[in-house]
Structures are given as structure tokens and as C-alpha cells.
Scaffold this motif. Structure first.
Motif, PDB file in Angstrom:
ATOM      1  N   UNK A  56      53.126  35.258  33.543  1.00  0.00           N
ATOM      2  CA  UNK A  56      52.231  36.382  33.804  1.00  0.00           C
ATOM      3  C   UNK A  56      51.399  36.137  35.063  1.00  0.00           C
ATOM      4  N   UNK A  57      51.253  37.175  35.881  1.00  0.00           N
ATOM      5  CA  UNK A  57      50.452  37.049  37.097  1.00  0.00           C
ATOM      6  C   UNK A  57      48.974  36.900  36.782  1.00  0.00           C
ATOM      7  N   UNK A  58      48.539  37.399  35.632  1.00  0.00           N
ATOM      8  CA  UNK A  58      47.139  37.274  35.238  1.00  0.00           C
ATOM      9  C   UNK A  58      46.228  38.187  36.037  1.00  0.00           C
ATOM     10  N   UNK A  59      44.944  38.141  35.709  1.00  0.00           N
ATOM     11  CA  UNK A  59      43.996  39.076  36.303  1.00  0.00           C
ATOM     12  C   UNK A  59      43.835  38.882  37.813  1.00  0.00           C
ATOM     13  N   UNK A  87      46.337  37.704  39.801  1.00  0.00           N
ATOM     14  CA  UNK A  87      47.619  37.885  40.463  1.00  0.00           C
ATOM     15  C   UNK A  87      48.248  36.612  40.998  1.00  0.00           C
ATOM     16  N   UNK A  88      47.747  35.446  40.568  1.00  0.00           N
ATOM     17  CA  UNK A  88      48.234  34.183  41.140  1.00  0.00           C
ATOM     18  C   UNK A  88      48.984  33.305  40.149  1.00  0.00           C
ATOM     19  N   UNK A  89      49.274  33.818  38.955  1.00  0.00           N
ATOM     20  CA  UNK A  89      50.051  33.090  37.946  1.00  0.00           C
ATOM     21  C   UNK A  89      49.364  31.771  37.565  1.00  0.00           C
ATOM     22  N   UNK A  90      48.048  31.788  37.567  1.00  0.00           N
ATOM     23  CA  UNK A  90      47.240  30.590  37.296  1.00  0.00           C
ATOM     24  C   UNK A  90      47.122  30.342  35.792  1.00  0.00           C
ATOM     25  N   UNK A  91      46.949  29.074  35.443  1.00  0.00           N
ATOM     26  CA  UNK A  91      46.667  28.703  34.061  1.00  0.00           C
ATOM     27  C   UNK A  91      45.848  27.424  34.071  1.00  0.00           C
ATOM     28  N   UNK A  92      45.096  27.197  33.014  1.00  0.00           N
ATOM     29  CA  UNK A  92      44.442  25.909  32.799  1.00  0.00           C
ATOM     30  C   UNK A  92      44.147  25.743  31.319  1.00  0.00           C
ATOM     31  N   UNK A  93      43.485  24.654  30.962  1.00  0.00           N
ATOM     32  CA  UNK A  93      43.297  24.312  29.553  1.00  0.00           C
ATOM     33  C   UNK A  93      42.192  25.104  28.870  1.00  0.00           C
ATOM     34  N   UNK A 120      42.220  28.260  28.754  1.00  0.00           N
ATOM     35  CA  UNK A 120      42.977  29.350  28.121  1.00  0.00           C
ATOM     36  C   UNK A 120      42.185  30.659  28.100  1.00  0.00           C
ATOM     37  N   UNK A 121      41.530  30.977  29.205  1.00  0.00           N
ATOM     38  CA  UNK A 121      40.774  32.213  29.299  1.00  0.00           C
ATOM     39  C   UNK A 121      41.715  33.407  29.183  1.00  0.00           C
ATOM     40  N   UNK A 122      41.258  34.482  28.589  1.00  0.00           N
ATOM     41  CA  UNK A 122      42.106  35.667  28.471  1.00  0.00           C
ATOM     42  C   UNK A 122      42.616  36.137  29.827  1.00  0.00           C
ATOM     43  N   UNK A 123      43.895  36.471  29.873  1.00  0.00           N
ATOM     44  CA  UNK A 123      44.541  37.009  31.064  1.00  0.00           C
ATOM     45  C   UNK A 123      44.514  36.041  32.245  1.00  0.00           C
ATOM     46  N   UNK A 124      44.505  34.709  31.955  1.00  0.00           N
ATOM     47  CA  UNK A 124      44.580  33.737  33.045  1.00  0.00           C
ATOM     48  C   UNK A 124      45.626  32.668  32.792  1.00  0.00           C
ATOM     49  N   UNK A 125      46.241  32.658  31.623  1.00  0.00           N
ATOM     50  CA  UNK A 125      47.255  31.649  31.339  1.00  0.00           C
ATOM     51  C   UNK A 125      46.666  30.410  30.707  1.00  0.00           C
ATOM     52  N   UNK A 126      47.484  29.731  29.911  1.00  0.00           N
ATOM     53  CA  UNK A 126      47.043  28.565  29.142  1.00  0.00           C
ATOM     54  C   UNK A 126      48.031  27.429  29.366  1.00  0.00           C
TER      55      UNK A 126
END
Length: 470
Positions: free
Chosen positions: A235-238, A240-246, A248-254
Motif C-alpha cells: 500500500x502506498x499509504x497516506x 504515497x511512499x509505501x512506508x512502514x515501521x513498527x 503500525x500507524x493507520x494507513x502507514x504500513x506495519x
């Protein structure tokens, strides 16, 4: 009442502000001790502590004032010390964490928040929105002069990579940071963060990552960082950079996250955030939001002024060694400034091994670096900055001379950049015996960098151009 010493007028507490029923006289022993402590803190204006900015004195004074206020509240039975287990379930949802359901007293202080005071062990989602990815120009392309080309010395070989959007100076060896952007280390100048093959994901196990750091006064509320995450996600997330981290914020990737370093001129912190889905105290957590293990400098080890092991007002060398010891990952972080050093060792740990095998450091993770700020950065720097709202001064910071070295090999010494002049370069003069690179003046701080000591031309590019060859 107020303390006044050498022109400094510090508010402590007024008896008139205590709630009705508070026995001010009964608190005399605590008040006397806190006042004595404050007298000591204010007296730090003399001697070697004169080198420290007065803001530290005011910070500490505020901490003491808070301690006295807490003493008063304890006397009234309204603080953590008198909370009953039944009352814990009533604690409101904490920003960046899940609602409190069942907690023991050991975690309450880490999570509770009250108006004007933010307590925690990780950034909140509201705060992290101040960290923004670079997404290029209107057409989604890297803007002119914004490719962020950076030279990294890997075992003596100069390789070229990119931090799109970043300002890289000193012949592409020194990254100048200003909030609020974060950057991704890429193989090419692109903002197509959906394609994993375009990221440069260094394999750090068995190697040491070394940089020269200059905090340049970035203080409370600031966060300069570099870390690893297992992105990109689908998912590109809010942003648009396909970011994630631990977190696990909504719409940012986990995903798993290893914070190689984050901090300001008051603290440096290294945190492991694995994702093992088995956090009994927090069954809803996919990843360890708080981090385990965590290494963090003590105020005596790292802050502004000569009284600390590392004087953060001057440049220092940061090195992080990743090694396998008896089938366990161990990470050793060493900060060096002249003859002084601070060493922190992480591991062995099951959670760290999970980062190694499943995170995965073994297959490579995206390298992220940036500079952001928030008024509730207390989870990071509260030991030195207190628990009140913080204001980052937005000073530019610098990370230079990036090296990745195979363990057991000497830190590489790359050749100085060629002279761009069309005239033939003069025959190089051998370095004078014993000549070294110092920050500011020959009486300043020794840079303790193999790269900076290699030649006078190298030295001039160190310390943000403020180093001298002596």
C-alpha cells in the motif's frame, strides 16, 4: 517561591498554589532537599559548567520544580503512588498506544499523559506526521539539483548512491539536514518508492557503519535519525511512499524497524523493534512499539558541555558494529570524541535475533534518514529536557563521511576529491608527521577520524568546514 542566584530567577512553587488541605510544613524535608539540589544546579554556572548553555540550568530547575509539585500531590493522594488497580482501566487512550486495559504499576508512568505533560516510550502518530517524505516535483520526478547524490566508502571503494531531496555538500560526502523531511537511500535518483529493487539495502551483519556527526545545537524536541525498516509495503499509504515501521500507524504500513540512531544534542538512542506477534502484555501489537532491547545515553555520557563524556556541541564519530557471537546478533555502538568514548552493547536477545532473521537484517532493509520535531519528544529526551512541551530550534545538522567496513578491516581512508581546476594539480606534499584534524582551532576537539586525518584537504571538509589541520 523563587530561587535567585547570579541573576537567575527560577520559579519553584508557591504555597498559595497548593490545593486546599496540602500540609506545606509537613513537606519541609523534601522541600529542603529539592532546594539544595537546585542551589547546586544553579551553581553549575561556574567552573567547567560555564561551557554549558543556561538553557540546561533552566531545564533542570524546571525538573526540580516539578519534583516539588509532585511531592505536594503525593501528600494529597492524587498521584501514581496512590492509584488503585481498579483505577488503571480508567486511564484515557494514550497517543501512539492502545487503550490501557490491564496494567501494572511499573508501566503506568510510561504511558499516562496529562494536560501539558506527555509521557511515553515511542512517538505518537500526531507527532510523526511532522516527518515527511520527499516526493519530488509536481510531476513526481526528482527536481533539478535534488538528486541527493552521496558517496559512501565501502571497504575503501567509493560507491555512489542517492538520498533524493537531501542537501549533500562537501563533494557529496556531507548531508545537511533540516526538518521536516525523511529520505530513502536509493540506487538511483528516483521517488518510485514502490519498487524494492531501487532501494540500496546494505547488508550490515558482519560490518561496521561509521559516520561523523555534528548536532550543531539541535536540542530538545528535535530528532535527527537514521534507521532501517522492512519497506516498501504494497500500500502506498497516506504519504504515497509505501512506508512502514513498527508503530503500525493507520494507513502507514506495519513492519520491523531497527533504529540505528535517533536523538539530539541531549541524548542518543538505539532501539530494536522486532515483529514477533507474541507480546503477551499487548496482544494487539504486531510489532514491539516500545522496543526491546534499547540502548540510551545517560546525561553524564552525552550532552552539551565539557562535563559530559561526549560534548554534543562539537563533532564526534558514531560507529555501529553488527556481529554474530555464538549464533546471536550483537550490536555495539561506539561514540568517540578525542580520547573519550561511550560504548553501548545490545544483545544477545531473542528480539534482536528476530530482527536479524525475520526483520530482516539478513536480507537487507531500507535505510531511512531524516530530521523531524515535535513538542512531545519527551519519550526520547525527557531525562535531560523534562516532561513539558518542547520547541525544537530547527538548527541544521550534519552527518558526513559515510563508511561501511567489513569487520576486522581498518576503517577505509578514501583519496581526497580531485581538484576541479583545469590546471595540473601540484605534486602532493606528504602529510607532516603527527599532523591531525581538529575542530575550530588547534586547541579545539580532536576529530578522531581516520578520514579527516588522512590529509589537509580531507580535514577541511570535516566538521561542516570548520576544522583545521594542525
Amino acid at each position: 517561591f523563587w530561587l535567585k542566584r547570579d541573576g537567575l530567577r527560577v520559579p519553584i512553587l508557591s504555597a498559595s498554589l497548593l490545593p486546599p488541605g496540602a500540609n506545606f510544613a509537613a513537606m519541609a524535608p523534601q522541600r529542603h532537599q529539592l532546594v539544595a539540589d537546585e542551589e547546586h544546579l544553579i551553581s553549575e554556572g561556574g567552573g567547567e559548567h560555564q561551557q554549558q548553555p543556561r538553557r540546561h540550568v533552566f531545564r533542570k530547575a524546571a525538573l526540580v520544580a516539578g519534583g516539588l509539585a509532585a511531592t505536594a500531590l503525593v501528600a494529597l493522594g492524587v498521584t501514581h503512588a496512590t492509584r488503585t488497580p481498579a483505577s488503571l482501566a480508567k486511564v484515557s487512550k494514550v497517543v501512539g498506544f492502545d487503550s490501557v486495559t490491564k496494567k501494572d504499576d511499573s508501566t503506568l508512568m510510561d504511558e499516562e499523559t496529562t494536560p501539558g505533560i506527555v509521557m511515553g516510550r515511542a512517538p505518537s502518530q500526531k507527532s510523526f506526521t511532522k516527518s515527511m517524505p520527499y516526493m519530488g516535483d509536481r510531476d513526481g520526478a526528482v527536481g533539478k539539483g535534488e538528486d541527493g547524490m552521496i558517496k559512501i566508502n565501502e571497504d575503501g571503494i567509493i560507491n555512489t548512491y542517492y538520498l533524493p531531496g537531501a542537501t549533500v555538500i562537501d563533494d557529496h560526502t556531507n548531508v545537511e539536514y533540516r526538518p521536516p523531511y525523511r529520505f530513502y537511500l536509493m540506487k538511483e535518483p528516483t521517488v518510485d518508492y514502490s519498487d524494492a529493487s531501487k532501494f540500496y539495502k546494505p547488508l550490515l551483519v558482519g560490518k561496521t557503519f561509521t559516520v561523523d556527526m555534528n548536532m550543531n545545537g539541535a536540542a530538545c524536541g528535535c530528532n535527527l535519525n537514521f534507521y532501517l525498516v522492512d519497506m516498501p509495503v504494497k500500500s502506498a499509504g497516506k504519504d504515497g511512499d509505501h512506508y512502514c515501521d513498527a508503530q503500525c500507524f493507520p494507513d502507514m504500513g506495519c513492519c520491523a524497524e531497527f533504529d540505528m540512531n535517533e536523538g539530539n544534542d541531549d541524548v542518543q538512542q538505539i532501539t530494536n523493534h522486532a515483529c514477533t506477534h507474541d507480546y503477551s502484555g499487548h496482544p494487539d501489537w504486531v510489532c514491539n512499539k516500545w522496543g526491546d532491547p534499547e540502548d540510551k545515553t545517560k546525561p553524564s555520557q552525552f550532552s552539551e558541555g565539557k562535563a559530559h563524556d561526549i560534548d554534543s556541541s562539537k563533532p564526534y564519530v558514531f560507529a555501529q558494529k553488527f556481529e554474530v557471537v555464538k549464533e546471536n546478533l550483537v550490536i555495539t555502538t561506539t561514540m568517540t570524541q578525542g580520547p573519550k568514548e561511550v560504548v553501548m552493547t545490545m544483545g544477545p536477545s531473542d528480539q534482536l535475533n528476530a530482527m536479524w532473521k525475520d526483520g530482516s537484517l539478513e536480507r537487507g532493509m531500507a535505510f531511512v534518514t531524516g530530521y523531524w520535531y515535535a513538542p512531545d519528544m519527551n519519550w526520547l529526551d525527557g531525562d535531560e529536557c523534562g516532561s513539558g512541551a518542547e520547541l525544537c530550534d530547527d538548527n541544521p545538522t550534519y552527518i558526513s563521511n559515510w563508511r561501511i567496513t567489513t569487520n576486522g578491516q581498518p576503517v577505509p581512508t578514501p583519496a581526497p576529491a580531485p581538484n576541479p581546476s583545469p590546471n595540473p594539480s601540484p605534486t602532493p606534499v606528504p602529510n607532516p608527521s603527527g599532523s591531525k584534524c581538529y575542530y575550530g582551532s588547534c586547541d579545539g576537539t580532536y576529530m578522531a577520524s581516520v578520514w579527516c586525518d588522512a590529509s589537509e584537504s580531507n580535514c577541511k571538509s570535516c566538521g561542516s568546514g570548520r576544522s583545521v589541520w594542525c
